[in-house]
Design an enzyme around this catalytic site. Structure first.
Site, short mmCIF file in Angstrom:
data_model
loop_
_atom_site.label_atom_id
_atom_site.label_comp_id
_atom_site.label_asym_id
_atom_site.label_seq_id
_atom_site.Cartn_x
_atom_site.Cartn_y
_atom_site.Cartn_z
N SER A 220 108.53 2.56 47.08
CA SER A 220 109.68 3.39 48.13
C SER A 220 109.11 3.69 49.37
CB SER A 220 110.18 4.61 47.03
OG SER A 220 111.08 5.20 47.81
N THR A 221 108.97 4.96 49.55
CA THR A 221 108.43 5.47 50.88
C THR A 221 107.07 4.77 51.18
OG1 THR A 221 109.41 7.78 50.33
CG2 THR A 221 108.07 7.32 52.48
N HIS A 247 113.37 0.97 47.51
CA HIS A 247 114.42 1.63 47.80
C HIS A 247 114.68 1.30 49.11
CE1 HIS A 247 112.99 4.58 44.44
NE2 HIS A 247 113.83 3.70 44.03
N MET A 362 108.14 8.63 47.30
CA MET A 362 108.31 10.31 46.73
C MET A 362 109.07 9.83 45.36
SD MET A 362 109.56 12.10 50.19
CE MET A 362 110.41 10.96 51.03
N ASP A 365 111.13 7.71 40.40
CA ASP A 365 111.50 6.39 39.90
C ASP A 365 110.40 5.57 39.48
OD1 ASP A 365 113.68 4.78 39.23
OD2 ASP A 365 113.36 3.85 41.49
#
Length: 427
Positions: A220-221, A247, A362, A365
């Protein structure tokens, strides 16, 4: 406690003021300056010393891409978040900006009374905390780490880039693991957690596989630039497919996959429903769509395009190793696509014949279902805290005891190749 200082660069006075209001809703960040184009921004940076820059791409005199090129030449390492339009053309230019060193992007709000204002505000603040906070801490400011345990906004997904320009030329010569990089550090065995994080169960590891048939990655991030680094270094001879949940909003993953394909020795593409999983291929989950995997011979697992495992003529990249299925079911952990959805299907369909990787991001997930893979005997690794933009998703999995190793980003490609060649090395 210090605040994160922000420079907003956009030719629209309305957008500059709108973004400023979004930012200054939060007491831990402050807009220290505004500029109407890249040229003025370059003049203000040494005076204002921002921790992060919010940058429009379409501006007169010096646009966003020209600013990024000038930033590179001047050695400016302040992270840049792109304000992107939603259109396909905007997606392509945004991916070009990431290739030129931008850290991340957020789609522009549609107006001051738009219903998406609060969503964009949350996204902008999350990215400022991730990238601007990390940069501010690196120069000695007292800034708290961003929260890692809650579901993040849809925008949080990338890593701060290196200062140097990243070539967009697809590499020609074959590369073997570790041929041109330092030796990977010895595996870091993790102590099993006494108590798993809330909502996660303590689990015992299953029997490690003798063979890896599939690699699944949740990120993700910090993801796009982390994936750029990792996939540029991945072995050309990797004998199994890779499926990635990154994401990212709908409309951007097609261009993202194309940008990765230009720098990766393997084939990178956006995943399509019903297509075969093939060796030497990397499949990126489409934005706003869950991706699942089906093993050969399972219900829903017979691909229509590639040769089956029973076909004696199926060799190399033509051989089907399973099938991809896409769906638009409800978001999980606040995300669609969700890493947990991918990991759960991999555990059900491939058992322990998987290598699962959870990387910077973050939230939580992927942390639960990488535990299912771990309990089934799959090989599981995470990105280490030092190389994560946000040590969130891998931290939750680490604290639960679901990972065999934590690996720095610089060694992730070689570690993946080594474990795929000998998964028993994790024992």
């Amino acid at each position: 406690m210090d605040t994160i200082s922000v420079l907003v660069v956009d030719d629209s006075a309305l957008m500059r003021n709108l973004i400023t209001r979004m930012i200054e809703q939060s007491p831990d960040m402050k807009v220290v300056g505004k500029a109407m184009n890249g040229d003025f921004a370059l003049q203000k940076i040494p005076i204002l010393k921002p921790d992060i820059i919010i940058l429009d791409l379409e501006m007169p005199k010096m646009n966003g891409l020209e600013f990024l090129e000038a930033r590179r030449k001047q050695g400016i390492d302040v992270p840049v978040i792109i304000l992107s339009s939603i259109a396909r053309k905007g997606a392509k230019v945004t991916m070009d900006a990431l290739a030129m060193g931008a850290a991340d992007f957020v789609t522009k709000p549609s107006g001051s009374i738009s219903t998406d204002i609060h969503v964009v505000a949350d996204q902008v603040q999350a990215l400022i905390r991730a990238y601007g906070g990390k940069y501010a801490r690196s120069i000695g400011k007292t800034i708290p780490d961003p929260p890692v345990g809650n579901a993040e906004t849809q925008a949080g997904y990338r890593e701060a880039p290196p200062a140097e320009h990243i070539s967009t030329e697809k590499p020609a010569p074959p590369r073997t693991p570790a041929a041109d990089s330092p030796a990977a550090p010895p595996p870091r065995q993790l102590n099993r957690a006494v108590e798993a994080p809330r909502g996660l169960e303590p689990l015992q590891p299953g029997t490690l596989p003798k063979q890896i048939d599939l690699i699944v990655i949740g990120i993700s991030t910090g993801g796009p630039n982390a994936l750029r680094k990792m996939f540029a270094a991945i072995s050309r001879d990797l004998p199994v497919p890779i499926v990635v949940v990154q994401h990212m909003p709908a409309g951007f993953t097609y261009e993202f996959a194309k940008s990765l394909d230009r720098i990766c020795p393997l084939v990178v593409k956006e995943a399509e429903d019903g297509e075969d999983l093939k060796p030497g291929h990397i499949y990126i989950a489409p934005g706003d769509t869950h991706v699942q995997v089906h093993a050969p011979g399972s219900p829903g697992g017979s691909g229509a395009s590639g040769a089956s495992d029973d076909d004696p003529g199926a060799t190399g990249s033509s051989r089907s190793m399973g099938t991809i299925r896409l769906n638009r079911e409800a978001p999980e952990n606040g995300h669609r696509p969700s890493a947990d959805v991918l990991f759960r299907s991999a555990a059900k369909q491939f058992g322990n014949r998987c290598l699962a990787v959870i990387m910077t991001g973050m939230g939580r997930d992927g942390a639960r279902e990488i535990g299912t893979l771990y309990a089934n005997g799959a090989a599981t690794i995470g990105q280490d805290p030092g190389s994560c933009v946000v040590y969130g998703m891998p931290k939750v999995a680490y604290d639960a005891g679901y990972l065999y190793q934590q690996v720095p980003l610089s060694h992730m490609a070689d570690t993946i190749a080594a474990i795929t060649a000998d998964p028993q090395s994790l024992a």
